[in-house]
Enzyme design. Structure first.
Site, PDB file in Angstrom:
ATOM      1  N   LYS A  22       0.863  -1.150   0.028  1.00  0.00           N
ATOM      2  CA  LYS A  22       0.123   0.010  -0.144  1.00  0.00           C
ATOM      3  C   LYS A  22       0.625   1.312   0.082  1.00  0.00           C
ATOM      4  O   LYS A  22       0.665   2.125  -0.593  1.00  0.00           O
ATOM      5  CB  LYS A  22      -0.813   0.106   1.210  1.00  0.00           C
ATOM      6  N   ASN A  23       1.847   1.459   0.806  1.00  0.00           N
ATOM      7  CA  ASN A  23       2.566   2.516   1.059  1.00  0.00           C
ATOM      8  C   ASN A  23       3.705   2.628  -0.259  1.00  0.00           C
ATOM      9  O   ASN A  23       4.414   3.830  -0.130  1.00  0.00           O
ATOM     10  CB  ASN A  23       3.192   2.525   2.275  1.00  0.00           C
ATOM     11  N   ARG A  99      -4.988  10.804   4.113  1.00  0.00           N
ATOM     12  CA  ARG A  99      -3.561  11.839   4.046  1.00  0.00           C
ATOM     13  C   ARG A  99      -2.631  11.662   3.009  1.00  0.00           C
ATOM     14  O   ARG A  99      -1.932  12.607   2.775  1.00  0.00           O
ATOM     15  CB  ARG A  99      -3.171  11.441   5.238  1.00  0.00           C
ATOM     16  N   CYS A 123      -5.125  12.432  12.316  1.00  0.00           N
ATOM     17  CA  CYS A 123      -5.832  11.251  12.213  1.00  0.00           C
ATOM     18  C   CYS A 123      -5.769  10.565  13.593  1.00  0.00           C
ATOM     19  O   CYS A 123      -5.316  11.082  14.652  1.00  0.00           O
ATOM     20  CB  CYS A 123      -5.150  10.174  11.298  1.00  0.00           C
ATOM     21  N   ARG A 128      -0.070  14.451  12.535  1.00  0.00           N
ATOM     22  CA  ARG A 128       0.411  14.452  11.192  1.00  0.00           C
ATOM     23  C   ARG A 128       0.657  15.831  10.502  1.00  0.00           C
ATOM     24  O   ARG A 128      -0.074  16.014   9.432  1.00  0.00           O
ATOM     25  CB  ARG A 128      -0.626  13.465  10.353  1.00  0.00           C
ATOM     26  N   PRO A 129       1.670  16.600  10.837  1.00  0.00           N
ATOM     27  CA  PRO A 129       2.046  17.720  10.117  1.00  0.00           C
ATOM     28  C   PRO A 129       2.682  17.706   9.100  1.00  0.00           C
ATOM     29  O   PRO A 129       3.037  16.339   8.714  1.00  0.00           O
ATOM     30  CB  PRO A 129       3.038  18.547  11.293  1.00  0.00           C
ATOM     31  N   ILE A 130       2.751  18.801   7.938  1.00  0.00           N
ATOM     32  CA  ILE A 130       3.379  18.829   6.910  1.00  0.00           C
ATOM     33  C   ILE A 130       4.546  19.664   6.668  1.00  0.00           C
ATOM     34  O   ILE A 130       4.999  19.959   5.546  1.00  0.00           O
ATOM     35  CB  ILE A 130       2.410  18.758   5.543  1.00  0.00           C
ATOM     36  N   ASP A 131       4.934  20.189   7.731  1.00  0.00           N
ATOM     37  CA  ASP A 131       6.060  21.361   7.655  1.00  0.00           C
ATOM     38  C   ASP A 131       7.225  20.806   6.886  1.00  0.00           C
ATOM     39  O   ASP A 131       7.877  21.528   6.168  1.00  0.00           O
ATOM     40  CB  ASP A 131       6.448  21.837   9.144  1.00  0.00           C
ATOM     41  N   LEU A 132       7.582  19.508   7.013  1.00  0.00           N
ATOM     42  CA  LEU A 132       8.822  19.092   6.551  1.00  0.00           C
ATOM     43  C   LEU A 132       8.752  18.863   4.963  1.00  0.00           C
ATOM     44  O   LEU A 132       9.661  19.013   4.244  1.00  0.00           O
ATOM     45  CB  LEU A 132       9.286  17.818   6.956  1.00  0.00           C
ATOM     46  N   ASP A 313       4.581   0.596  12.012  1.00  0.00           N
ATOM     47  CA  ASP A 313       3.366  -0.118  11.543  1.00  0.00           C
ATOM     48  C   ASP A 313       3.057  -1.504  11.993  1.00  0.00           C
ATOM     49  O   ASP A 313       2.197  -2.096  11.532  1.00  0.00           O
ATOM     50  CB  ASP A 313       3.491   0.062   9.891  1.00  0.00           C
ATOM     51  N   ILE A 335       7.597   7.050  16.883  1.00  0.00           N
ATOM     52  CA  ILE A 335       7.371   7.809  15.520  1.00  0.00           C
ATOM     53  C   ILE A 335       6.005   8.603  15.982  1.00  0.00           C
ATOM     54  O   ILE A 335       5.995   9.643  15.506  1.00  0.00           O
ATOM     55  CB  ILE A 335       7.108   6.925  14.556  1.00  0.00           C
ATOM     56  N   ARG A 405      -8.675  -0.330   4.016  1.00  0.00           N
ATOM     57  CA  ARG A 405      -7.602   0.428   3.475  1.00  0.00           C
ATOM     58  C   ARG A 405      -6.302  -0.113   3.353  1.00  0.00           C
ATOM     59  O   ARG A 405      -5.485   0.521   2.357  1.00  0.00           O
ATOM     60  CB  ARG A 405      -7.453   1.721   4.331  1.00  0.00           C
TER      61      ARG A 405
HETATM   62  C1  EPZ Z   1       4.069   6.906   6.164  1.00  0.00           C
HETATM   63  O1  EPZ Z   1       3.461   8.122   6.751  1.00  0.00           O
HETATM   64  C2  EPZ Z   1       3.397   5.648   6.092  1.00  0.00           C
HETATM   65  N1  EPZ Z   1       2.197   6.184   5.205  1.00  0.00           N
HETATM   66  C3  EPZ Z   1       2.918   5.224   7.597  1.00  0.00           C
HETATM   67  O2  EPZ Z   1       2.137   4.385   7.260  1.00  0.00           O
HETATM   68  C4  EPZ Z   1       3.997   5.081   8.283  1.00  0.00           C
HETATM   69  O3  EPZ Z   1       3.598   4.675   9.651  1.00  0.00           O
HETATM   70  C5  EPZ Z   1       4.870   6.243   8.290  1.00  0.00           C
HETATM   71  O4  EPZ Z   1       5.392   6.662   7.226  1.00  0.00           O
HETATM   72  C6  EPZ Z   1       6.217   5.992   9.075  1.00  0.00           C
HETATM   73  O5  EPZ Z   1       6.908   4.929   8.576  1.00  0.00           O
HETATM   74  C7  EPZ Z   1       2.489   6.165   3.852  1.00  0.00           C
HETATM   75  O6  EPZ Z   1       3.279   5.892   3.538  1.00  0.00           O
HETATM   76  C8  EPZ Z   1       1.233   6.373   2.944  1.00  0.00           C
HETATM   77  P1  EPZ Z   1       6.422  10.282   8.271  1.00  0.00           P
HETATM   78  P2  EPZ Z   1       4.010   9.706   6.779  1.00  0.00           P
HETATM   79  O7  EPZ Z   1       6.436  11.583   7.669  1.00  0.00           O
HETATM   80  O8  EPZ Z   1       5.071   9.786   5.562  1.00  0.00           O
HETATM   81  C9  EPZ Z   1       6.259  13.687  11.634  1.00  0.00           C
HETATM   82  C10 EPZ Z   1       0.104   2.789   7.511  1.00  0.00           C
HETATM   83  O9  EPZ Z   1      -0.315   2.319   8.569  1.00  0.00           O
HETATM   84  N2  EPZ Z   1       6.242  14.365  10.617  1.00  0.00           N
HETATM   85  O10 EPZ Z   1       7.640   9.338   8.374  1.00  0.00           O
HETATM   86  O11 EPZ Z   1       3.061  10.353   7.220  1.00  0.00           O
HETATM   87  C11 EPZ Z   1       5.155  12.724  11.991  1.00  0.00           C
HETATM   88  O12 EPZ Z   1       4.143  13.368  12.786  1.00  0.00           O
HETATM   89  C12 EPZ Z   1       0.642   4.052   7.650  1.00  0.00           C
HETATM   90  O13 EPZ Z   1       0.319   2.283   6.476  1.00  0.00           O
HETATM   91  C13 EPZ Z   1       6.487  15.839  10.996  1.00  0.00           C
HETATM   92  O14 EPZ Z   1       6.649  16.276  12.107  1.00  0.00           O
HETATM   93  O15 EPZ Z   1       5.224   9.334   8.113  1.00  0.00           O
HETATM   94  C14 EPZ Z   1       5.515  11.668  12.609  1.00  0.00           C
HETATM   95  O16 EPZ Z   1       5.539  11.813  13.952  1.00  0.00           O
HETATM   96  C15 EPZ Z   1       0.468   4.683   9.237  1.00  0.00           C
HETATM   97  N3  EPZ Z   1       6.385  16.626   9.736  1.00  0.00           N
HETATM   98  C16 EPZ Z   1       6.822  11.720  11.916  1.00  0.00           C
HETATM   99  O17 EPZ Z   1       7.200  12.540  11.294  1.00  0.00           O
HETATM  100  C17 EPZ Z   1       6.033  16.470   8.475  1.00  0.00           C
HETATM  101  O18 EPZ Z   1       6.148  17.181   7.513  1.00  0.00           O
HETATM  102  C18 EPZ Z   1       6.976  10.417  10.979  1.00  0.00           C
HETATM  103  O19 EPZ Z   1       6.291  10.672   9.813  1.00  0.00           O
HETATM  104  C19 EPZ Z   1       5.986  15.213   8.005  1.00  0.00           C
HETATM  105  C20 EPZ Z   1       6.195  14.176   9.359  1.00  0.00           C
END
Ligand code: EPZ
Length: 427
Positions: A22-23, A99, A123, A128-132, A313, A335, A405
């Site tokens: 999926k991912n 998301r 969620c 789940r911020p997107i600042d990065l 996960d 995480i 999902r």
């Molecule tokens: C991906 O989510 C996966 N989703 C998630 O899988 C997975 O748990 C996660 O990576 C970690 O491996 C998909 O690939 C669609 P991150 P993502 O950005 O990209 C923080 C599942 O169950 N962060 O690596 O959203 C965030 O809050 C799902 O299949 C910021 O602070 O994860 C988290 O604490 C759930 N700012 C950490 O980083 C940002 O701009 C890791 O998030 C982005 C993230």
């Protein structure tokens, strides 16, 4: 609303075909926006999120066509073609349900020079911020505006230019958006502290098949030499390492033996190491991994962390398995800030779990007892199904749209290896 009903206690035996990840699928699909030529993806899993992403791409002007699985393959083949971009807006009503829609931000910006995406919002597992993601696009020259719950990214008149993106913390999605933008930026981009998840490598390999030039695959520093355009390609989605690990836990919990067909060892060393430490017998066969449990599960102490460490996960699924361990386990979730929604539900089935901040102490019990339980998020739902497979009596898992999902044909795959499980239409 549909629910799943399980009569627990059956040792599972047999072969389970592993679907496309999926991912990986959710980051490969938006690559279609980067070219006006067709992108064909094979081994796409039949999942609600994949369907939702297809609808989002249609809204943006991407034509999609589906063909059945090819001989010997389990997943669907879909072709995506963005001959023209009809819209650069990803609307709230789609993004709020999924998301991963944020992953159209970078490719739309790279192809069309602008992109407007609803802020994904939080969620069940965190805010789940997107600042990065935004920091990455700004490093390539994008201007970012935030207004009315949307983020708008605009490229400068001369187009995006390569630069250095240095992530303060590892982010899978932000690394994916950075990669999908840099491939069409002028000049070279260096992405430092990049996520190393196998799904990122799958994305890079697909982009390379489309004509991109990317170095440093599997490392935490990716170097991208931008191109004026990319061309179409055909690419097969990698197998789902989390689905594989989830069914491996089912073998352990039921004292059974499952051959996971299509599983790839190189994407899941930490998961396999955790299973072996818990007492699993793991055998590597051509194109498959066989996992056998003998009913005795050993306690573990595990912390989640970015790849190649133990994946977040898999935390909920391991917690279900360790609830029947012979001893006390410690799980630490580093995480996400709220990824223990499965704990109260597992406790209702007789598990003995105490959450202390980021950690959960899991004291193994003799057995679990079936009960009606509530799914709250994708991986929590799977942990409840796993507990139900091992529990004495009947378990009903409600709100299983969460499961749909991320797990393709779950009950079909489990029925085929002896589980008494069925989907019952909601009242
Ligand atoms: C991906 O989510 C996966 N989703 C998630 O899988 C997975 O748990 C996660 O990576 C970690 O491996 C998909 O690939 C669609 P991150 P993502 O950005 O990209 C923080 C599942 O169950 N962060 O690596 O959203 C965030 O809050 C799902 O299949 C910021 O602070 O994860 C988290 O604490 C759930 N700012 C950490 O980083 C940002 O701009 C890791 O998030 C982005 C993230």
């Amino acid at each position: 609303m549909d629910r799943i009903v399980i009569q627990g206690g059956k040792a599972l035996q047999g072969r389970i075909p592993i679907s496309g990840a999926k991912n990986a699928a959710l980051t490969l699909m938006p690559c279609a926006l980067l070219t006006d030529e067709p992108l064909t993806l094979r081994n796409l899993p039949r999942l609600a999120d994949v369907d939702s992403f297809g609808h989002l791409l249609n809204e943006l002007g991407v034509a999609t066509s589906v063909e059945g699985a090819r001989k010997g393959e389990f997943g669907r083949v879909m072709t995506f073609r963005a001959a023209n971009i009809a819209s650069t807006v990803a609307p709230y009503d789609i993004v709020r349900k999924m998301r991963a829609s944020i992953l159209v931000l970078g490719p739309l910006l790279a192809r069309a020079g602008e992109a407007t995406v609803s802020l994904p919002g939080g969620c069940a597992i965190g805010n789940r911020p997107i600042d990065l993601h935004l920091k990455a696009l700004q490093a390539l020259g994008a201007e970012i505006e935030l207004a009315a719950g949307y983020v708008k990214a605009t490229a400068p008149p001369g187009g995006l230019t390569g630069g250095t993106i240095s992530f303060p913390t590892v982010s899978v999605g932000a690394t994916e958006n950075a990669l999908m933008t840099a491939v069409l930026a002028k000049g070279t981009t260096v992405i430092e502290n990049a996520a190393r998840e196998p799904e990122i490598t799958d994305l890079a390999q697909c982009l390379i098949a489309m004509g991109a030039e990317i170095e440093g695959l599997r490392s935490d520093t990716l170097t991208v030499h931008g191109k004026d355009r990319l061309h179409g390609a055909t690419y097969a989605v990698m197998p789902d390492r989390i689905e594989t690990g989830s069914y491996a836990c089912a073998a352990m919990l039921t004292g059974g033996s499952l051959e996971l067909v299509g599983a790839r060892e190189d994407s899941m060393h930490a998961i396999l190491s955790g299973l072996a430490d818990a007492g699993a017998l793991i055998e590597f066969k051509p194109g498959a991994i066989k996992v056998t449990g003998d009913g005795a599960i050993k306690p573990l102490s595990i912390s989640t962390a970015p790849f190649p460490a133990f994946p977040t996960d898999m935390q909920a699924q391991f917690m279900a398995m360790l609830s029947l361990a012979r001893g006390t386990s410690l799980l630490t979730e580093t995480i996400f800030e709220n990824r223990y929604m499965h704990v109260p539900e597992l406790s209702r089935m007789g598990a003995d779990i105490e959450v202390r901040g980021r950690s959960a102490v899991v004291r193994g019990v003799e057995g679990l007892v079936g009960a009606p339980v509530m799914a709250t998020d994708l991986r929590a739902s799977m942990s409840l199904v796993l507990a139900g497979l091992a529990a004495k009596g009947e378990t009903q898992v409600n709100r299983i749209y969460h499961l749909d999902r991320g797990y393709e044909r779950l009950e079909e795959k489990l029925q085929a290896v002896g589980a008494e499980i069925e989907r019952v239409g909601g009242d």
